[in-house]
Scaffold this motif. Structure first.
Motif, short mmCIF file in Angstrom:
data_model
loop_
_atom_site.label_atom_id
_atom_site.label_comp_id
_atom_site.label_asym_id
_atom_site.label_seq_id
_atom_site.Cartn_x
_atom_site.Cartn_y
_atom_site.Cartn_z
N GLY A 72 0.82 -1.21 0.00
CA GLY A 72 0.00 0.00 0.00
C GLY A 72 0.85 1.26 0.00
O GLY A 72 0.34 2.36 -0.16
N GLY A 73 2.16 1.11 0.19
CA GLY A 73 3.08 2.25 0.14
C GLY A 73 3.46 2.60 -1.30
O GLY A 73 3.09 1.89 -2.24
N TYR A 99 -3.10 1.40 10.87
CA TYR A 99 -2.16 1.43 9.76
C TYR A 99 -2.43 0.33 8.73
O TYR A 99 -2.51 0.60 7.53
CB TYR A 99 -0.75 1.28 10.34
N VAL A 138 -5.73 0.96 6.74
CA VAL A 138 -5.60 2.02 5.73
C VAL A 138 -4.75 1.53 4.55
O VAL A 138 -5.09 1.76 3.39
CB VAL A 138 -4.98 3.30 6.37
N SER A 139 -3.67 0.81 4.87
CA SER A 139 -2.81 0.29 3.81
C SER A 139 -3.61 -0.65 2.89
O SER A 139 -3.53 -0.55 1.66
CB SER A 139 -1.63 -0.49 4.40
N HIS A 160 -5.91 1.20 0.54
CA HIS A 160 -5.20 1.79 -0.61
C HIS A 160 -4.94 0.74 -1.69
O HIS A 160 -5.12 0.99 -2.87
CB HIS A 160 -3.86 2.39 -0.16
N TYR A 171 -1.37 6.56 -2.36
CA TYR A 171 -0.72 5.53 -1.54
C TYR A 171 -0.75 5.87 -0.05
O TYR A 171 -1.06 7.00 0.33
CB TYR A 171 0.72 5.30 -2.00
N GLN A 172 -0.43 4.88 0.76
CA GLN A 172 -0.35 5.06 2.22
C GLN A 172 0.88 5.93 2.51
O GLN A 172 2.01 5.50 2.27
CB GLN A 172 -0.22 3.68 2.87
N GLU A 216 1.67 7.30 5.53
CA GLU A 216 2.20 7.12 6.88
C GLU A 216 3.28 6.03 6.89
O GLU A 216 3.17 5.04 6.18
CB GLU A 216 1.09 6.67 7.85
#
Ligand code: Q46
Ligand code: ZN
Ligand code: ZN
Length: 328
Positions: free
Chosen positions: A56-57, A97, A100-101, A104, A228-229, A231
């Motif tokens: 997700g990053g 976290y 949310v990831s 995405h 994208y994530q 955080e």
């Protein structure tokens, strides 16, 4: 600031290439660098099926899209690690976290029609990473890395994929190399390569983004419209790997191209020597008596972790030790 290719207005400078680029030509640069890495290290042959490890990053989503743009058949695998949120049945609104990831990744895949495979560690294996870290009393990245490697290997082999691709970029690889050199960790140095061949029950593993810096994968996502994530993983704070990245970034600012010279100089001049000294994956591994994964012991590290955490999971809130070191 003008684009090196078309002389139109540039949107980004890339000091280590001593050049500026417009959006179109920057996106092309990213594609070209990814293609070049794939060819340079013979990562993926035409027609091979790729399983992309997506978190997700920015890096993993950029990689997934770049592989499609380059014509590869690439499916994604997302592993829900249960980081930053309570157990199932938590009050609504408690979104962490990992949640949310995952959101995405799902949106990204659905918008592009890419095939996504999901594994939820809590649902399928009965533990999450914060609990594993608390029970083992080791840094979270230790059980997390072990879990991800195990599940990616297994999913790739079960799904008939030829290769697993991860989104490690030049900054990641240079920082890991820096840490391994500082400690003269020759075993890890011998294994640090953009391609790990298949064998002994492991699928081939490749890192097609090694020619792109972190800032470039972030810019690629912004310019390509990838949400994208943003955080950082809350369990990563304070690890040495991030410290090494900062140090290398300082060197890069003073002398653009330092990270590239450090990492590719290692690959060209030192990696082979180290590999010759270490019998890379040469030992004959047995098979885990529980899950069948390759292992030097009777039961693999993942199954031992699962048993240990399952037997000792604390009922209340978990205390997570502060991370100090990440090795990949
Ligand atoms: S997700 Fe897992 Fe990373 Fe978080 S706990 Fe560490 S390894 S930092 S890429
Ligand atoms: Zn241009
Ligand atoms: Zn096992």
């Amino acid at each position: 600031m003008k684009c090196r290719v078309c002389r139109g207005p540039a949107v980004i400078d890339v000091p280590r290439h001593n050049a500026n680029f417009c959006a179109e030509h920057f996106l092309r640069l990213c594609r070209d660098q990814t293609r070049k890495a794939i060819e340079q290290f013979a990562m993926i042959a035409p027609g091979e099926r790729v399983l992309v490890a997506v978190s997700g990053g920015k890096d993993s989503l950029a990689l997934w899209q770049l592989l499609h743009e380059l014509g590869h058949e690439a499916d994604g695998l997302y592993i829900g690690l249960g980081i930053g949120s309570g157990p199932k049945g938590r009050p609504s609104g408690d979104v962490g976290y990992s949640d949310v990831s995952g959101a995405h990744v799902r949106t990204f895949a659905a918008e592009r029609g890419y095939r996504l495979i999901e594994i939820d560690v809590r649902e399928e294996h009965g533990f999450d990473i914060p609990t594993a870290a608390a029970v083992t009393r080791r840094v979270p990245c230790s059980s997390c890395g072990l879990t991800k490697r195990h599940l990616f290997d297994r999913a790739a082999l079960d799904g008939g994929y030829d290769v697993v691709a991860t989104g490690h970029n030049l900054d990641d690889e240079a920082a890991v190399l820096f840490g391994n050199v500082l400690h003269w960790d020759t075993d890890y140095l011998a294994r640090q390569a953009p391609v790990l061949p298949a064998g002994n029950g492991f699928p081939r593993k490749v890192k097609p983004l090694v020619r792109l810096a972190e800032r470039e994968t972030a810019a690629y996502c912004v310019l390509a419209g990838i949400d994208y994530q943003v955080e950082e993983c809350p369990l990563a704070a304070g690890n040495r790997h991030l410290g090494y990245k900062d140090l290398l970034e300082q060197a890069e600012r003073r002398s653009p191209g330092t990270k590239h010279a450090f990492y590719f100089g290692f690959l060209e001049r030192a990696a082979e020597l180290l590999r010759a000294g270490a019998a890379l994956r040469a030992e004959d591994l047995g098979r885990c008596t529980s899950c069948g994964a390759p292992t030097a012991e009777g039961t693999c590290a993942f199954c031992r972790l699962q048993t240990r955490v399952g037997a000792a999971a604390p009922a209340g809130p978990v205390e997570v030790p502060t991370p100090v070191m990440v090795r990949r």
